[in-house]
Design an enzyme around this catalytic site. Structure first.
Site, PDB file in Angstrom:
ATOM      1  N   LYS A  38       0.988  -0.988  -0.169  1.00 47.29           N
ATOM      2  CA  LYS A  38      -0.023   0.104   0.036  1.00 47.29           C
ATOM      3  C   LYS A  38       0.792   1.320   0.045  1.00 47.29           C
ATOM      4  O   LYS A  38       1.335   1.689   1.002  1.00 47.29           O
ATOM      5  CB  LYS A  38      -0.878  -0.126   1.197  1.00 47.29           C
ATOM      6  CG  LYS A  38      -1.836   1.235   1.492  1.00 47.29           C
ATOM      7  CD  LYS A  38      -2.919   1.192   0.429  1.00 47.29           C
ATOM      8  CE  LYS A  38      -3.812   2.257   0.736  1.00 47.29           C
ATOM      9  NZ  LYS A  38      -5.193   2.122  -0.405  1.00 47.29           N
ATOM     10  N   ASP A  55      -5.504  -0.650   6.087  1.00 51.03           N
ATOM     11  CA  ASP A  55      -5.301  -1.387   4.857  1.00 51.03           C
ATOM     12  C   ASP A  55      -4.122  -2.145   4.709  1.00 51.03           C
ATOM     13  O   ASP A  55      -3.740  -3.271   4.311  1.00 51.03           O
ATOM     14  CB  ASP A  55      -5.319  -0.397   3.554  1.00 51.03           C
ATOM     15  CG  ASP A  55      -6.865   0.084   3.435  1.00 51.03           C
ATOM     16  OD1 ASP A  55      -7.783  -0.188   4.390  1.00 51.03           O
ATOM     17  OD2 ASP A  55      -7.108   1.354   2.688  1.00 51.03           O
TER      18      ASP A  55
END
Length: 227
Positions: A38, A55
């Protein structure tokens, strides 16, 4: 050379992280060495080890390769839940694609890299750069996640048009159902399939059961590998 995929979406909140998780779980089950990335995250929480993205942590947990530095997986973490270029401005930092590329290249030394973008295709990340520029520089096959809900046709077609303008043709798209009571769901997916003119790699139902999730993970991983 980096082997893997870049997952983008028609908007924020369409399920990019969930799809990336599923792909990583499927690759892990198939015994591929794979790691999630990410590059840019906002809305991160403060921890004793520094800012952490939920995330990114989900992608780390789903990966088959562990032990990499957090700042390789998520080199740009910001606390404010706002657009990345604004979050960077608030902290006096500049998001550099070269830095992200170097981190991604390091991760590629240990296996396939599943890179999750931020927001949609045209989200600014700083200066004149957008998510589209990041994807182009990483030179990874692109997969488009479409959050199937009212308004998704417009968002999906505009995103596909922007990608075509950038010389990018995604290897396929994923239909991610976002509402349990979507009216004319199958007809909407058929319309998307007709107008997007790219392979539909999978349809992910709303909140799949654990057993179905495992099946979907295998299906998605196979679709990504063979696309």
């Amino acid at each position: 050379m980096i082997n893997g995929w870049f997952i983008t979406g028609t908007d924020t909140g369409v399920g990019k992280t969930f799809i990336a998780e599923l792909v990583l779980e499927g690759l892990r089950e198939a015994e591929y060495a794979a790691v999630g990335m990410k590059p840019i995250a906002t809305g991160c929480r403060r921890t004793p080890e520094g800012l952490r993205s939920e995330d990114a942590e989900r992608l780390i947990a789903a990966s088959s390769v562990h032990g990499r530095r957090y700042d390789e997986i998520n080199p740009y973490a910001f606390e404010e839940p706002i657009a990345p270029h604004l979050a960077a401005d608030l902290t006096g930092r500049r998001i550099l694609i070269d830095v992200i590329y170097a981190c991604c290249l390091n991760l590629a030394n240990v296996g396939l890299v599943v890179v999750e973008g931020i927001g949609g295709w045209r989200v600014p990340i700083g200066g004149n750069d957008t998510v589209a520029d990041l994807a182009a520089n990483l030179e990874l096959p692109v997969v488009l996640v479409v959050g199937v809900r009212l308004g998704c046709l417009n968002h999906a077609l505009l995103t596909a048009e922007a990608m075509a303008d950038d010389g990018i043709r995604p290897i396929g798209w994923v239909a991610n159902i976002l509402a349990p009571d979507m009216v004319r769901e199958s007809e909407t997916i058929m319309a998307l399939e007709c107008h997007l003119r790219m392979p539909r790699l999978a349809t992910i139902p709303y909140r799949p059961s654990p057993s179905l999730r495992a099946e979907l993970a295998q299906t998605l991983a196979l679709a990504f590998v063979t696309a």
